[in-house]
Design a protein around this motif. Structure first.
Motif, short mmCIF file in Angstrom:
data_model
loop_
_atom_site.label_atom_id
_atom_site.label_comp_id
_atom_site.label_asym_id
_atom_site.label_seq_id
_atom_site.Cartn_x
_atom_site.Cartn_y
_atom_site.Cartn_z
N CYS A 1 1.16 -1.45 0.50
CA CYS A 1 0.05 -0.26 0.17
C CYS A 1 0.99 1.05 0.10
CB CYS A 1 -1.05 0.11 1.07
SG CYS A 1 -1.72 1.40 1.21
N GLY A 2 0.98 2.21 -1.05
CA GLY A 2 1.64 3.35 -1.15
C GLY A 2 0.89 4.66 -0.32
N VAL A 3 0.07 4.14 0.59
CA VAL A 3 -0.23 5.18 1.06
C VAL A 3 0.75 6.73 1.90
CG1 VAL A 3 -1.15 4.23 3.62
CG2 VAL A 3 -1.66 6.33 2.95
N HIS A 4 0.65 7.66 2.60
CA HIS A 4 2.22 8.25 2.51
C HIS A 4 1.94 7.46 4.53
CE1 HIS A 4 4.51 11.09 4.89
NE2 HIS A 4 4.43 11.60 3.24
N PRO A 5 3.67 7.06 4.16
CA PRO A 5 4.55 7.06 5.74
C PRO A 5 3.56 6.97 7.16
CG PRO A 5 6.19 7.06 3.88
CD PRO A 5 4.78 8.03 3.72
N ASN A 6 3.17 8.41 7.40
CA ASN A 6 2.72 9.20 8.58
C ASN A 6 1.48 8.15 8.40
OD1 ASN A 6 4.78 10.64 8.21
ND2 ASN A 6 3.80 13.11 7.78
N TYR A 7 0.25 7.76 7.65
CA TYR A 7 -0.70 7.63 7.64
C TYR A 7 -0.57 6.18 8.19
CZ TYR A 7 -5.55 7.34 6.41
OH TYR A 7 -7.22 7.76 5.95
N LYS A 8 0.00 5.21 7.20
CA LYS A 8 0.03 4.28 8.48
C LYS A 8 0.33 4.26 9.98
CE LYS A 8 2.02 1.80 4.07
NZ LYS A 8 2.90 0.58 3.83
N GLY B 1 -4.52 16.85 7.45
CA GLY B 1 -5.30 16.23 7.05
C GLY B 1 -6.70 14.48 7.49
N CYS B 2 -7.19 14.49 6.85
CA CYS B 2 -8.10 13.74 7.90
C CYS B 2 -8.14 12.16 7.14
CB CYS B 2 -9.87 13.82 7.14
SG CYS B 2 -10.69 13.33 7.00
N PHE B 3 -7.92 11.77 8.35
CA PHE B 3 -7.02 10.21 7.53
C PHE B 3 -8.24 9.04 8.06
CE2 PHE B 3 -3.34 13.15 8.88
CZ PHE B 3 -2.64 12.44 7.97
N LEU B 4 -9.24 9.13 7.43
CA LEU B 4 -10.17 7.79 7.62
C LEU B 4 -9.59 6.61 8.40
CD1 LEU B 4 -11.92 9.15 4.73
CD2 LEU B 4 -12.23 9.69 6.41
N ALA B 5 -10.15 5.96 8.72
CA ALA B 5 -9.11 5.07 9.36
C ALA B 5 -11.03 4.51 10.30
CB ALA B 5 -8.65 4.91 10.88
N GLY B 6 -11.07 2.98 10.46
CA GLY B 6 -12.43 1.83 11.23
C GLY B 6 -12.27 1.92 12.79
N GLY C 1 -12.64 20.44 1.56
CA GLY C 1 -12.11 19.88 0.49
C GLY C 1 -10.83 19.36 0.20
N GLY C 2 -10.72 18.45 0.11
CA GLY C 2 -9.35 18.43 -0.55
C GLY C 2 -8.40 17.07 1.12
N ALA C 3 -8.85 17.22 2.49
CA ALA C 3 -8.24 16.72 3.24
C ALA C 3 -7.78 15.56 2.96
CB ALA C 3 -9.01 16.99 4.23
N LEU C 4 -8.44 14.52 1.94
CA LEU C 4 -8.38 13.00 2.16
C LEU C 4 -7.30 13.36 1.32
CD1 LEU C 4 -11.57 11.39 1.28
CD2 LEU C 4 -10.80 11.64 3.21
N TYR C 5 -6.85 13.84 0.36
CA TYR C 5 -5.59 14.52 -0.21
C TYR C 5 -4.63 13.91 0.68
CZ TYR C 5 -1.90 15.88 -3.65
OH TYR C 5 -1.06 16.21 -4.47
N ARG C 6 -4.92 15.66 1.55
CA ARG C 6 -3.67 15.52 2.54
C ARG C 6 -2.65 14.82 2.89
NH1 ARG C 6 -7.02 20.06 2.18
NH2 ARG C 6 -7.56 19.78 4.47
N ALA C 7 -3.73 14.56 4.13
CA ALA C 7 -3.38 12.61 4.98
C ALA C 7 -3.15 11.82 3.58
CB ALA C 7 -4.99 12.35 4.98
N ALA C 8 -3.45 11.33 2.29
CA ALA C 8 -3.19 10.15 2.31
C ALA C 8 -1.78 9.85 0.92
CB ALA C 8 -3.87 9.21 1.25
N VAL C 9 -2.15 11.59 0.70
CA VAL C 9 -0.91 11.42 -0.30
C VAL C 9 0.70 12.76 0.47
CG1 VAL C 9 0.07 12.09 -2.84
CG2 VAL C 9 -2.55 11.65 -2.13
N LEU C 10 0.06 13.69 0.60
CA LEU C 10 1.13 14.69 1.23
C LEU C 10 1.12 13.90 3.03
CD1 LEU C 10 -0.42 17.53 0.31
CD2 LEU C 10 1.44 16.66 -0.88
N GLY C 11 0.52 13.58 3.52
CA GLY C 11 0.51 12.87 5.28
C GLY C 11 0.62 13.89 5.63
#
Ligand code: TUI
Length: 314
Positions: free
Chosen positions: A201-208, A274-279, A259-269
Motif C-alpha cells: 500500500c503506497g499511502v503516505h508513511p505518516n498515515y500508516k 489531513g483527514c485520516f479515515l480509519a475504522g 475539501g482536499g483533506a483526504l488527499y492531504r492525509a493520504a498523499v502528503l501525510g
C-alpha cells in the motif's frame, strides 16, 4: 481451508475483499491482494476516467486473477467512471455512498458482477431487485462515510432480507471478526483499515504510522450536520471540524473546510490539515505485512476458531 459460495461465484481463493479506500486503494495494492487470492479493489474515488484506466492497467500487470473497482457514487466523475468499468470489462464493481440503479443495465450487459455497499436493509433489497450479485453490509465501525447501524445488527438483518450472498464490513480486523461474520450469516468479508498498512500500500508513511499507533478510542465521527457522517482518526483537523459543526458557520463553508483533506492525509501525510479515515479496528492493527501475509494470517485464525466452535455446544 475456508471456502464459501463467494469463492466459486467470483473465482477467488479466500472470501475477502480489500475495501476501496479513496487515495489509498490503487492498482498496485489491488493487484497484490488479488494475486494473494482475495479480491483487490481499486478506488475510483473522485478521479477521472483516465486515472482509472491507468490503475486498471497496473493491476492487470500484477495479476491475471479477478479484481474489482469501487465506484463512489457521489463523485462528479461517476458517469465517466461507470463507462470505463464497462469498456474494460472489470470483473467486479462495488459501489458506495449511494444508489447504483442507473448504471446497473450497462454493467450487467458488460458481464460485470455488481456488489454494492449498503448500510440498510431497504438499500439491500433495492439492489437485489435491480440485479446485484451480492451485497456488502457495512456497519458504522468502518472508516469513511458510514450509515446508522453497526455491523452486529446490520449484517443479520440484511442476511434475512435478501437471497443474494452478503459480505460483512466494518469492525473486522482479524480472524475473530471473520469467524463472527460467518456466524452472522455472511459468506465473506471486506477489510479496509488492515490493508491500509500492507507493504504494497503506497499511502503516505505518516498515515500508516498513525494507524499502527492508534488505540481503541482513536477514531471519531464528524459530518453529521451535512448528512454524511465520516469516521476518521482523532487529529487537529477532526477536532476543528467537530468544533465548526457546532458553530453558525454556513454549510458551504463547512463543506469547503473538508475539501482536499483526504488527499492531504493520504498523499502528503499532512498531520495537521489531513483527514485520516480509519475504522474502529485501527487499535488492532500493529504491524506492516504483505497482502499475502495479512490474508493468510486472518484466515488461519478464522479457521481455528470456526473448527473449535463446537466446544460451545453441549
Ligand atoms: O462509501 C463508503 N465510504 C466512503 S466514501 C468516502 S468519500 C466521502 N468523503 C466525504 C463525504 C462523503 C464521502 C469515504 N468513505 N462506504 C460505503 C458506504 N455506502 N457507506 C454508506 C453507504 C451508503 C449510504 C447511503 C450506501 C447507500 C446509501 O444510500 C443512500 C440513498 O438512499 O441513496
Amino acid at each position: 481451508m475456508i471456502q464459501s459460495p463467494l469463492c466459486a461465484l467470483l473465482g477467488i481463493e479466500y472470501p475477502i475483499f480489500q475495501g476501496g479506500m479513496a487515495w489509498i486503494s490503487d492498482g498496485k495494492l489491488a493487484g497484490a491482494v488479488s494475486e494473494a487470492g482475495g479480491l483487490g479493489i481499486i478506488s475510483a474515488m473522485n478521479a477521472d476516467a483516465e486515472y482509472l484506466r491507468g490503475q486498471i492497467r497496473i493491476a492487470r500487470e500484477i495479476t491475471e486473477k479477478p479484481f474489482g473497482v469501487n465506484v463512489m457514487l457521489m463523485s462528479p466523475f461517476a458517469d465517466e467512471v461507470a463507462k470505463v468499468v464497462a469498456e474494460e470489462k472489470v470483473p467486479v464493481v462495488t459501489t458506495g455512498a449511494g444508489n447504483p440503479s442507473k448504471y446497473m443495465k450497462d454493467w450487467l450487459a458488460a458481464g460485470i458482477r455488481v456488489i454494492p455497499v449498503v448500510a440498510s436493509v431497504s438499500m439491500a433489497r433495492l439492489v437485489e431487485r435491480v440485479g446485484a450479485s451480492a451485497v456488502i453490509a457495512e456497519g458504522g465501525e468502518s472508516g469513511g462515510h458510514i450509515g446508522e447501524l453497526n455491523t452486529m445488527a446490520l449484517v443479520p438483518q440484511v442476511v434475512s432480507a435478501v437471497k443474494i450472498p452478503v459480505l460483512a464490513a466494518g469492525g473486522i480486523g482479524d480472524g475473530r471478526g471473520v469467524a463472527a461474520s460467518f456466524m452472522l450469516g455472511a459468506v465473506g468479508v471486506q477489510l479496509g483499515t488492515r490493508f491500509l498498512v500492507a507493504k504494497e500500500c503506497g499511502v503516505h508513511p505518516n498515515y500508516k504510522n498513525k494507524v499502527l499507533k492508534a488505540n481503541d478510542i482513536a477514531t471519531v465521527t464528524t459530518g453529521k450536520r451535512l448528512g454524511h457522517p465520516v469516521r476518521s482518526l482523532r487529529t487537529p483537523y477532526s477536532r476543528e471540524y467537530a468544533r465548526l459543526e457546532y458553530t453558525d458557520i454556513s454549510d458551504e463553508e463547512l463543506e469547503k473546510y473538508g475539501g482536499g483533506a483526504l488527499y492531504r492525509a493520504a498523499v502528503l501525510g499532512d498531520e495537521k490539515t489531513g483527514c485520516f479515515l480509519a475504522g474502529e479496528i485501527a487499535g488492532m492493527v500493529n504491524k506492516e505485512q504483505s497482502a499475502k501475509e495479512i490474508i493468510e494470517e486472518v484466515f488461519g485464525e478464522a479457521e481455528s476458531l470456526l473448527s473449535g466452535a463446537a466446544k460451545w455446544v453441549k
